[in-house]
Motif scaffolding. Structure first.
Motif, PDB file in Angstrom:
ATOM      1  N   ILE A  50       0.820  -1.213   0.000  1.00 24.83           N
ATOM      2  CA  ILE A  50       0.000   0.000   0.000  1.00 24.83           C
ATOM      3  C   ILE A  50       0.854   1.264   0.000  1.00 24.83           C
ATOM      4  CG2 ILE A  50      -2.036  -1.064   1.034  1.00 24.83           C
ATOM      5  CD1 ILE A  50      -1.119   0.018   3.742  1.00 24.83           C
ATOM      6  N   ASN A  51       2.086   1.173   0.459  1.00 24.06           N
ATOM      7  CA  ASN A  51       2.940   2.368   0.458  1.00 24.06           C
ATOM      8  C   ASN A  51       3.246   2.855  -0.954  1.00 24.06           C
ATOM      9  OD1 ASN A  51       3.410   3.580   2.888  1.00 24.06           O
ATOM     10  ND2 ASN A  51       5.184   2.330   3.419  1.00 24.06           N
ATOM     11  N   ALA A  52       3.188   1.958  -1.934  1.00 20.83           N
ATOM     12  CA  ALA A  52       3.436   2.374  -3.317  1.00 20.83           C
ATOM     13  C   ALA A  52       2.303   3.257  -3.831  1.00 20.83           C
ATOM     14  CB  ALA A  52       3.596   1.151  -4.217  1.00 20.83           C
ATOM     15  N   HIS A  53       1.169   3.245  -3.147  1.00 19.68           N
ATOM     16  CA  HIS A  53       0.071   4.175  -3.434  1.00 19.68           C
ATOM     17  C   HIS A  53       0.128   5.379  -2.502  1.00 19.68           C
ATOM     18  CE1 HIS A  53      -3.994   5.814  -3.637  1.00 19.68           C
ATOM     19  NE2 HIS A  53      -4.133   5.565  -2.355  1.00 19.68           N
ATOM     20  N   HIS A  54       0.461   5.138  -1.283  1.00 21.51           N
ATOM     21  CA  HIS A  54       0.337   6.138  -0.225  1.00 21.51           C
ATOM     22  C   HIS A  54       1.506   7.124  -0.164  1.00 21.51           C
ATOM     23  CE1 HIS A  54      -0.152   7.750   3.827  1.00 21.51           C
ATOM     24  NE2 HIS A  54       1.012   7.242   4.165  1.00 21.51           N
ATOM     25  N   ARG A  55       2.725   6.630  -0.280  1.00 14.84           N
ATOM     26  CA  ARG A  55       3.906   7.489  -0.161  1.00 14.84           C
ATOM     27  C   ARG A  55       4.898   7.195  -1.282  1.00 14.84           C
ATOM     28  NH1 ARG A  55       4.628   9.530   5.277  1.00 14.84           N
ATOM     29  NH2 ARG A  55       2.633  10.554   5.672  1.00 14.84           N
ATOM     30  N   HIS A  56       5.117   8.154  -2.160  1.00 16.77           N
ATOM     31  CA  HIS A  56       6.094   7.989  -3.238  1.00 16.77           C
ATOM     32  C   HIS A  56       6.454   9.370  -3.764  1.00 16.77           C
ATOM     33  CE1 HIS A  56       2.855   8.722  -6.157  1.00 16.77           C
ATOM     34  NE2 HIS A  56       2.132   7.901  -5.427  1.00 16.77           N
ATOM     35  N   GLU A 410      -6.676  14.474  -6.525  1.00 11.97           N
ATOM     36  CA  GLU A 410      -5.927  13.213  -6.562  1.00 11.97           C
ATOM     37  C   GLU A 410      -4.893  13.135  -5.455  1.00 11.97           C
ATOM     38  OE1 GLU A 410      -5.319  10.333  -7.148  1.00 11.97           O
ATOM     39  OE2 GLU A 410      -6.432   9.753  -8.918  1.00 11.97           O
ATOM     40  N   VAL A 411      -4.411  11.907  -5.245  1.00 10.30           N
ATOM     41  CA  VAL A 411      -3.320  11.646  -4.314  1.00 10.30           C
ATOM     42  C   VAL A 411      -1.972  11.889  -4.992  1.00 10.30           C
ATOM     43  CG1 VAL A 411      -2.191   9.830  -2.977  1.00 10.30           C
ATOM     44  CG2 VAL A 411      -4.685  10.024  -2.964  1.00 10.30           C
ATOM     45  N   ALA A 412      -1.920  11.599  -6.294  1.00 10.16           N
ATOM     46  CA  ALA A 412      -0.654  11.670  -7.028  1.00 10.16           C
ATOM     47  C   ALA A 412      -0.821  12.486  -8.301  1.00 10.16           C
ATOM     48  CB  ALA A 412      -0.169  10.266  -7.373  1.00 10.16           C
ATOM     49  N   MET A 413       0.304  12.903  -8.871  1.00  8.47           N
ATOM     50  CA  MET A 413       0.290  13.635 -10.126  1.00  8.47           C
ATOM     51  C   MET A 413       0.038  12.642 -11.261  1.00  8.47           C
ATOM     52  SD  MET A 413       0.326  16.436 -11.766  1.00  8.47           S
ATOM     53  CE  MET A 413       1.051  17.798 -10.831  1.00  8.47           C
ATOM     54  N   SER A 414      -1.215  12.330 -11.477  1.00 11.75           N
ATOM     55  CA  SER A 414      -1.616  11.347 -12.480  1.00 11.75           C
ATOM     56  C   SER A 414      -1.518  11.934 -13.882  1.00 11.75           C
ATOM     57  CB  SER A 414      -3.053  10.896 -12.216  1.00 11.75           C
ATOM     58  OG  SER A 414      -3.949  11.978 -12.442  1.00 11.75           O
ATOM     59  N   MET A 701      -2.920  -8.435 -23.069  1.00 13.25           N
ATOM     60  CA  MET A 701      -2.096  -7.340 -22.567  1.00 13.25           C
ATOM     61  C   MET A 701      -2.685  -6.820 -21.253  1.00 13.25           C
ATOM     62  SD  MET A 701      -1.056  -3.696 -24.413  1.00 13.25           S
ATOM     63  CE  MET A 701      -0.524  -4.534 -25.896  1.00 13.25           C
ATOM     64  N   PRO A 702      -1.868  -6.559 -20.235  1.00 11.53           N
ATOM     65  CA  PRO A 702      -2.406  -6.070 -18.963  1.00 11.53           C
ATOM     66  C   PRO A 702      -2.820  -4.609 -19.036  1.00 11.53           C
ATOM     67  CG  PRO A 702      -0.022  -6.127 -18.857  1.00 11.53           C
ATOM     68  CD  PRO A 702      -0.401  -6.740 -20.180  1.00 11.53           C
ATOM     69  N   HIS A 703      -3.701  -4.218 -18.120  1.00  7.76           N
ATOM     70  CA  HIS A 703      -4.080  -2.822 -17.969  1.00  7.76           C
ATOM     71  C   HIS A 703      -3.302  -2.221 -16.798  1.00  7.76           C
ATOM     72  CE1 HIS A 703      -6.555  -5.061 -15.105  1.00  7.76           C
ATOM     73  NE2 HIS A 703      -6.486  -3.988 -14.341  1.00  7.76           N
ATOM     74  N   GLY A 704      -3.431  -0.929 -16.603  1.00 13.31           N
ATOM     75  CA  GLY A 704      -2.840  -0.278 -15.439  1.00 13.31           C
ATOM     76  C   GLY A 704      -1.375   0.085 -15.589  1.00 13.31           C
ATOM     77  N   PHE A 705      -0.845   0.047 -16.808  1.00 16.22           N
ATOM     78  CA  PHE A 705       0.538   0.452 -17.029  1.00 16.22           C
ATOM     79  C   PHE A 705       0.584   1.653 -17.978  1.00 16.22           C
ATOM     80  CE2 PHE A 705       0.957  -4.013 -15.750  1.00 16.22           C
ATOM     81  CZ  PHE A 705       1.836  -3.854 -14.674  1.00 16.22           C
ATOM     82  N   GLY A 706       1.779   2.125 -18.254  1.00 19.32           N
ATOM     83  CA  GLY A 706       1.928   3.351 -19.025  1.00 19.32           C
ATOM     84  C   GLY A 706       1.907   4.590 -18.168  1.00 19.32           C
ATOM     85  N   MET A 707       2.065   4.409 -16.858  1.00 21.13           N
ATOM     86  CA  MET A 707       2.062   5.539 -15.927  1.00 21.13           C
ATOM     87  C   MET A 707       3.351   6.341 -16.034  1.00 21.13           C
ATOM     88  SD  MET A 707       0.263   3.869 -12.552  1.00 21.13           S
ATOM     89  CE  MET A 707       1.099   2.284 -12.690  1.00 21.13           C
ATOM     90  N   ILE A 708       3.201   7.659 -15.963  1.00 22.96           N
ATOM     91  CA  ILE A 708       4.349   8.562 -15.990  1.00 22.96           C
ATOM     92  C   ILE A 708       4.830   8.760 -14.556  1.00 22.96           C
ATOM     93  CG2 ILE A 708       5.180  10.840 -16.652  1.00 22.96           C
ATOM     94  CD1 ILE A 708       2.831  10.953 -18.640  1.00 22.96           C
ATOM     95  N   ASN A 709       6.058   8.377 -14.287  1.00 21.41           N
ATOM     96  CA  ASN A 709       6.636   8.512 -12.958  1.00 21.41           C
ATOM     97  C   ASN A 709       7.892   9.375 -13.023  1.00 21.41           C
ATOM     98  OD1 ASN A 709       4.826   6.612 -11.493  1.00 21.41           O
ATOM     99  ND2 ASN A 709       5.682   5.158 -12.958  1.00 21.41           N
ATOM    100  N   GLU A 710       8.499   9.552 -11.892  1.00 19.94           N
ATOM    101  CA  GLU A 710       9.705  10.378 -11.821  1.00 19.94           C
ATOM    102  C   GLU A 710      10.815   9.837 -12.710  1.00 19.94           C
ATOM    103  OE1 GLU A 710       9.952  13.308 -10.046  1.00 19.94           O
ATOM    104  OE2 GLU A 710       7.797  12.986  -9.832  1.00 19.94           O
TER     105      GLU A 710
END
Length: 745
Positions: A50-56, A410-414, A701-710
Motif C-alpha cells: 500500500i505504500n506504493a500508493h500512499h507514499r512515493h 488526486e493523491v498523485a500527479m496522475s 495485454m495487462p491494464h494499469g501500465f503506461g504511468m508517468i513517474n519520476e
C-alpha cells in the motif's frame, strides 16, 4: 514509537483487512488482519504494498495551478475561489449540462461520492461519469428490469454452494469475491464440489477447474443461449420454481427453446456432451454463478447479462441459498435511473441514458467535443484517471484539450492531473476516515470504517472536505443556525437528530444539502467530514436496514443509530452490522409483482439475431486485424492506476503481450522480442511473451501500465489501443475483451 493498527486495502473492491505497523508516522510493515470477519486473514501482493500508493515521489502535497506549461503551488483559498468563480461563469453562460463530475471514490474511498454528487446536482447537472459504467452497466440495466432496481446485484452465495460456475473470471488473480483464491482451491479439492470455469485462456483459475470450457473469444452469449436451449430441450428446468417466482418467460420461451444447440456450440468451439454435463449439474446442484469482465466487457455484454438471469432462473437458483442471492449492504453504489422515465438524463451527443445514475466513460469525449450548445465544458475529476484507465486515451486527450476548465482531485500527479488547470491534493486512504461501499456478502452485512493510520502529508484534505469547501466558495451552502451547531457539540445522538430534523422541516430547500450540513456541524465536532457523513447515512437508513441490524444482534430501540455508529467506531477491523432474512430472499425483489421478470422487449431482437450463422460471419477474422486482443489482464502485478511506484512489483516481465506458441511461430516471431500491436485506435510497441496459457488467435495485454513517474514511463498503456466507439450499443460498455488487432515484428 511503533504501533500496530487495523485498516483495509483500497487497491481493489474486495478491500481485504490489513494489520499495519506504523513507526515515526510511516507505514513500515503490512500483514493480513486475521480479525477481519470478511477477509479472515487473506491478503495479496497489492495489499502488502500500500505504500506504493500512499507514499512515493509523485505524491501531491499542496494545491497547484497551471501557469503556462508549469504548475505553481497556491493556497486552498485561492484555488477554491478561482475554481468556483470559473464554474459559476461556465454554468451561468452555458447551462447545467456544461459541467460533469468524473469519479466517485475509486476502489475504497467511497464517502466522496455523496459529496461529489451533491455538488454536481447543486449546479443543476446530472452528468456523472464513473468507472462502474465502464464495466458493469449492462448488468445493472438488466437487474433494473429483472429484479426491479438497477443497484441490486445478484451475487454468488459460494459459502453454501456445491457448484461454482465462473464465466470470464480469473479469481485466483483478480479476486472478485472475498478470499477468492481460498474459495477456488476449496472447490477444486473437495470431491463433493464442482468448479466449472468458462474462459478462452488456461488461466490459473481454469487450471483449478474440474471442467474448463475453453470457448472461442467473443462467444459467451452464444454459449449461454446454447445452455438455456439444452435445459429447455432436455426438460431440466424447474417448473415449480418458475411458476412460483418468475414472470415473463412465456414471451421468450419459443425463441429460447427452438435453437440449434449443436451449431451454436460449434461456433463456441465446445463439445456438446461436456456442455450438457455442465447444464445437468447446474440444474441438479446447489449451484451459483460468478461472472466478471471477461463477459461484461465483451461482445453482446448486455444480452449476456440477461441470458445469465434467464439461465439461473431456469435452474431455480436465484434468491436461493447456495445460488445467486440479493445481499444486504451498507449503501448502494448508485441510484435507480430508468431510461423510460422523463426524469432520467440522456447524454446530448451519444444519447446514452444514465444507468444507476452514471454515464459511460466511453461517451465522455464526444460529449466534450460535440458541436451541440449543451456540450460539456468543465470537469472535476476525482479519484479517477481517465487519461490512463478509460478506453481510447487519444480521444480523451483531444477532448480534454477543448475543455474550458479541468480540475483533478488526486493523491498523485496522475496523467489526467498533468493536463489539468488545477490539481487539488487529496489525503490518501490511510490518512482519512473513509470506507468502501462495495462489500457484498450474504446473509451477513459487513462494514468497516477506515481511520487515519498516519498524519496527513503536506496541505492535503479529505476529498469530501474539498467538495464541502468548494460548495462554500460557490455560495451554495444554506445558512446553518447556531442551534444546530450547538446540538452537534454533544456528538452523535438524539439531540442532534432532533435539531437537524427541525431545521430541515423549517427549511425544506436545504434538504438537498443535508450531507454538507451534517459535515459542517457534526463532522466539525468529530474532526472528519466523512465521520459526519457516516452518521448522516445511518440516520437516513430505511426500516429494512434496521431489521437486518436487529437480526445481527443489535437490540431495537430509539438509540440503535448511535449504538451501531459506536460499534463501527469500536471495531477498526470491521463488523457485521446486519443479517438478511434467509427465509425469504425473494422479498428483496423490487418488481411490481415481487417476482423475477424475465421479459425485456428491448433485447428480444438481439436475441433472435444471435444465430450460429450470424455469429460465424461476425467472428470471421478481419484481414487487417486478424487477432483478438484481450485489453486488460488482471494479475498479481497491476492494480488499475493506483499503485504508481513501480518498485513494488519485483518482477521482470510484468507488462508483456502474451501470445500462444502457434501464433508466435506462424508469424515468425520469438519470445522476448519487441513487437508492434496495431488496432483501429493506434499502435504500441511491447515485449512479446510466448505462453500456452493464451488461446490461439487471442493475445493478452495487462491494464494499469503506461504511468508517468519520476523515472519515466512504466510499461505501456493498453487504452491507446482501444476505441471509444467499440462498445455496447445500449449502455456504452467497451468491448475490451474483444479488440481486433494485428501483431508484427
Amino acid at each position: 514509537m511503533e504501533t500496530w493498527k487495523l485498516t483495509s486495502c483500497n487497491l481493489c473492491f474486495v478491500n481485504c483487512g490489513l494489520k499495519v505497523q506504523v513507526e515515526n508516522n510511516s507505514i513500515v510493515k503490512v500483514l493480513p488482519d486475521k480479525s477481519n470477519p470478511r477477509s479472515q486473514g487473506h491478503i495479496c501482493a497489492k495489499g502488502r504494498n500500500i505504500n506504493a500508493h500512499h507514499r512515493h515521489a509523485g505524491r501531491l502535497t499542496s494545491p497547484l495551478k497551471r501557469v503556462g506549461e508549469d504548475f505553481v503551488p497556491i493556497s486552498w483559498e485561492q484555488a477554491l475561489g478561482e475554481i468556483a468563480e470559473r464554474l459559476r461563469a461556465i454554468v451561468g453562460e452555458h447551462g447545467p449540462r456544461s459541467y460533469a463530475y468524473v469519479g466517485g471514490g475509486g476502489q475504497g474511498c467511497n464517502f466522496e461520492a455523496p459529496f461529489g454528487v451533491t455538488f454536481m446536482r447543486a449546479l443543476g447537472s446530472r452528468y456523472h461519469f464513473s468507472a462502474i459504467a465502464q464495466e458493469h452497466t449492462g448488468r445493472y440495466w438488466v437487474q433494473g428490469r429483472t429484479a426491479g432496481r438497477q443497484p441490486m446485484n445478484f451475487i454468488a452465495h459460494v459459502e453454501e454452494s456445491d457448484m461454482l460456475l465462473g464465466i470470464g473470471w480469473n479469481g485466483m488473480e483478480s479476486h472478485g469475491i472475498p478470499r477468492a483464491p481460498y474459495i477456488l482451491k476449496q472447490f477444486s479439492k473437495d470431491p463433493e464440489k464442482l468448479l466449472v470455469i468458462v474462459d478462452p485462456r488456461r488461466t490459473r483459475t481454469a487450471e483449478k477447474a474440474d471442467i474448463h470450457l475453453a470457448l472461442k473469444p467473443g462467444t459467451d452469449a452464444m454459449l449461454l443461449r446454447s445452455m438455456i436451449a439444452i435445459i429447455l430441450q432436455e426438460g431440466w428446468q424447474h417448473d415449480d420454481y418458475l411458476a412460483a417466482h418468475v414472470t415473463g418467460l412465456d414471451s421468450i420461451l419459443a425463441e429460447l427453446e427452438s435453437f440449434d444447440v449443436a451449431a451454436g456450440l460449434e461456433v463456441c468451439g465446445l463439445d456438446l456432451e461436456t456442455v450438457k454435463t455442465v447444464c445437468r449439474e447446474l440444474t441438479q446442484r446447489r449451484a451459483c454463478l460468478h461472472d466478471d469482465l471477461g463477459l461484461l466487457m465483451n461482445r453482446h455484454s448486455t444480452l449476456s447479462s440477461w441470458l445469465i438471469v434467464v439461465l439461473m432462473a431456469l435452474a431455480g437458483r436465484l434468491c436461493q441459498p447456495g445460488g445467486n442471492v440479493l445481499p444486504g449492504r451498507f449503501s448502494y453504489m448508485g441510484s435507480h435511473t430508468d431510461e423510460r422515465s422523463d426524469k432520467t438524463w440522456r447524454a446530448s451527443a451519444s444519447d446514452f441514458p444514465a444507468i444507476m445514475g452514471v454515464f459511460p466513460p466511453n461517451a465522455l469525449p464526444e460529449e466534450i467535443a460535440s458541436d451541440k450548445p449543451e456540450r460539456i465544458r468543465a470537469l472535476i475529476v476525482s479519484g479517477s484517471n481517465p487519461l490512463l484507465s478509460y478506453a481510447d486515451t487519444k480521444a480523451h486527450e483531444d477532448a480534454f484539450a477543448q475543455l474550458d476548465l479541468l480540475v483533478t482531485v488526486e493523491v498523485a500527479m496522475s496523467e489526467t492531473a498533468r493536463l489539468s488547470d488545477y490539481v487539488l491534493p487529496a489525503r490518501s486512504a490511510f490518512e482519512s476516515h473513509d470506507a468502501s461501499f462495495f462489500a457484498l456478502n450474504y446473509p451477513e452485512v459487513f462494514f468497516q470504517m477506515r481511520r487515519p493510520l498516519v498524519e496527513a502529508a503536506g496541505d492535503t484534505l479529505e476529498t469530501s472536505e474539498i467538495f464541502v469547501r468548494l460548495a462554500e466558495a460557490s455560495g451554495m451552502m444554506p445558512e446553518i443556525p447556531a442551534a444546530l451547531h450547538e446540538a452537534a457539540e454533544s456528538g452523535p445522538g438524539p439531540a442532534f437528530r432532533a435539531a437537524l430534523g427541525s431545521y430541515l422541516k423549517e427549511n425544506p430547500k436545504a434538504a438537498p444539502f443535508t450531507v454538507f450540513i451534517v459535515a459542517r456541524t457534526l463532522g466539525r465536532v468529530l474532526g472528519s467530514v466523512n465521520l459526519g457523513g457516516l452518521y448522516g447515512l445511518l440516520m437516513a437508513k430505511p426500516k429494512s436496514f434496521w431489521e437486518n441490524a436487529v437480526r445481527a444482534g443489535f437490540e431495537p430501540g430509539a438509540d440503535i443509530v448511535e449504538r451501531l455508529f459506536q460499534a463501527i467506531m469500536d471495531n477498526p477491523q470491521g463488523v457485521w452490522i446486519g443479517k438478511c432474512d434467509t427465509d425469504d430472499n425473494f422479498a428483496e425483489l423490487a418488481t411490481p409483482d415481487g417476482r423475477i421478470n424475465l421479459e425485456i422487449p428491448e433485447l428480444e431482437a438481439e436475441l433472435a439475431a444471435l444465430t450460429p450463422a450470424a455469429e460465424q460471419a461476425a467472428l470471421k477474422p478481419d484481414a487487417e486485424y486478424p487477432l483478438i486482443l484481450m485489453a486488460g489482464h488482471h494479475m498479481a502485478y497491476n492494480a488499475n492506476t493506483l499503485l504508481r511506484d513501480p518498485s513494488w512489483i519485483g518482477a521482470n516481465r510484468y507488462c508483456t503481450l502474451q501470445m500462444h506458441p502457434d501464433d508466435v511461430a506462424g508469424r515468425g516471431l520469438s519470445d522476448g522480442q519487441t513487437v508492434t500491436v496495431s488496432t483501429i485506435a493506434g499502435s504500441l510497441e511491447i515485449e512479446l511473451e510466448e505462453t500456452d496459457s493464451a488461446s490461439a488467435g487471442q493475445v493478452v495485454m495487462p491494464h494499469g501500465f503506461g504511468m508517468i513517474n519520476e523515472d519515466g514511463v512504466n510499461g505501456v498503456n493498453v487504452n491507446r489501443l482501444t476505441s471509444t466507439q467499440h462498445r455496447d450499443p445500449r449502455v456504452g460498455t467497451p468491448f475490451h475483451r474483444y479488440v481486433p488487432c494485428q501483431v508484427t515484428g
